[in-house]
Scaffold this motif. Sequence first.
Motif, PDB file in Angstrom:
ATOM      1  N   THR A  55     -58.778   7.504 -11.029  1.00 57.35           N
ATOM      2  CA  THR A  55     -57.537   8.163 -11.442  1.00 57.35           C
ATOM      3  C   THR A  55     -57.607   8.596 -12.898  1.00 57.35           C
ATOM      4  N   ASN A 103     -51.984   3.766  -5.076  1.00 51.41           N
ATOM      5  CA  ASN A 103     -51.364   3.050  -6.176  1.00 51.41           C
ATOM      6  C   ASN A 103     -50.641   4.038  -7.081  1.00 51.41           C
ATOM      7  N   THR A 104     -51.354   4.618  -8.040  1.00 52.47           N
ATOM      8  CA  THR A 104     -50.745   5.608  -8.940  1.00 52.47           C
ATOM      9  C   THR A 104     -50.198   6.794  -8.152  1.00 52.47           C
ATOM     10  N   VAL A 107     -46.764   6.328  -6.778  1.00 51.16           N
ATOM     11  CA  VAL A 107     -45.690   6.412  -7.781  1.00 51.16           C
ATOM     12  C   VAL A 107     -45.419   7.859  -8.158  1.00 51.16           C
ATOM     13  N   THR A 108     -46.486   8.630  -8.387  1.00 48.32           N
ATOM     14  CA  THR A 108     -46.296  10.020  -8.831  1.00 48.32           C
ATOM     15  C   THR A 108     -45.881  10.941  -7.695  1.00 48.32           C
ATOM     16  N   ILE A 129     -49.679  -2.352  -5.627  1.00 53.81           N
ATOM     17  CA  ILE A 129     -48.710  -2.408  -6.726  1.00 53.81           C
ATOM     18  C   ILE A 129     -49.251  -3.362  -7.789  1.00 53.81           C
ATOM     19  N   ASP A 130     -49.479  -2.827  -8.987  1.00 53.39           N
ATOM     20  CA  ASP A 130     -49.914  -3.647 -10.120  1.00 53.39           C
ATOM     21  C   ASP A 130     -48.675  -3.992 -10.935  1.00 53.39           C
ATOM     22  N   TYR A 143     -46.982  -1.052 -12.980  1.00 48.44           N
ATOM     23  CA  TYR A 143     -47.902  -0.329 -13.860  1.00 48.44           C
ATOM     24  C   TYR A 143     -48.764   0.610 -13.013  1.00 48.44           C
ATOM     25  N   THR A 144     -49.207   1.711 -13.623  1.00 45.30           N
ATOM     26  CA  THR A 144     -50.080   2.663 -12.921  1.00 45.30           C
ATOM     27  C   THR A 144     -51.337   2.922 -13.757  1.00 45.30           C
ATOM     28  N   ASN A 145     -52.180   3.809 -13.248  1.00 48.61           N
ATOM     29  CA  ASN A 145     -53.412   4.225 -13.943  1.00 48.61           C
ATOM     30  C   ASN A 145     -54.293   3.031 -14.302  1.00 48.61           C
ATOM     31  N   THR A 151     -44.333   1.643 -16.104  1.00 52.49           N
ATOM     32  CA  THR A 151     -43.255   2.483 -15.576  1.00 52.49           C
ATOM     33  C   THR A 151     -41.950   1.703 -15.695  1.00 52.49           C
ATOM     34  N   TRP A 158     -39.404  -1.408  -5.785  1.00 59.34           N
ATOM     35  CA  TRP A 158     -40.443  -0.444  -5.415  1.00 59.34           C
ATOM     36  C   TRP A 158     -41.109  -0.873  -4.103  1.00 59.34           C
TER      37      TRP A 158
END
Length: 252
Positions: A55, A103-104, A107-108, A129-130, A143-145, A151, A158
């Motif tokens: 990512t 994951n990311t 979210v996006t 999901i982190d 969290y992402t990326n 976030t 979520w």
Amino acid sequence: MLTKRIVPCLDVDNGRVKKGVNFVHLTDVGDPADIAAAYEKQGADELVFLDITATNENRGAMVTTIEKVASQVFMPLTVGGGIHSVADMQALLKAGADKVSLNTAAVTNPELITAGAEKFGSQCIVVAIDVRFDAQAQRYRVYTNGGQKVTDLDAIEWAKEVVNRGAGELLVTSMDQDGTKAGYDLALYQALTKAVAVPIIASGGCGKLSDFSDLFQQTKVDAALAASVFHYGELTIPEVKQDLRQKGVNVR
């Protein structure tokens, strides 16, 4: 009663398995196909492959790596990292993955969860999901990326949303515990299993035999994911399963 699953995780970076602490300080562990074959011999119930830099480096999913692994092992494979479209999912499933992990991208583009579930079935769609606990706000934040971007999403809310959108399983990593070997975040998984009804894979913090039994005896998660303790031979899967059986936990 469903059997509990033991799931090694292979974090892959540029075609090699890596391991870090709290998502940083990565060291090389070896070749994905070789490590996967060794875990299959040990009796792993399934494997999770995560391309941890796809990512952030804007790369596509690791189709070639999965083709190589799937030609050598026959246990279920869940693959995440660099998935941006239904076509990416299809390429990985065609390469030999049984499930894809978002994951990311979830979210996006939350619609991607639904699109994947409609095309391949919810059982193929895992949302990873982190999370990290925000002590000031007294909640778990998403969290992402690869854990680099915070976030404003509440992790429990979520989790409910992605299940409503079609996710058939959740892979939830406690970033606070990741790589620390201090045990799983039991409070997190107790809250999650009350909130959603789909299977949950717990990740982050496993360091000793009793961490597995604590997780399964004190929460309702379906699977325990671990990396360091297996990669470095500190524990073997047969040891873990034998200990769980002796403590009355139903494993394969």
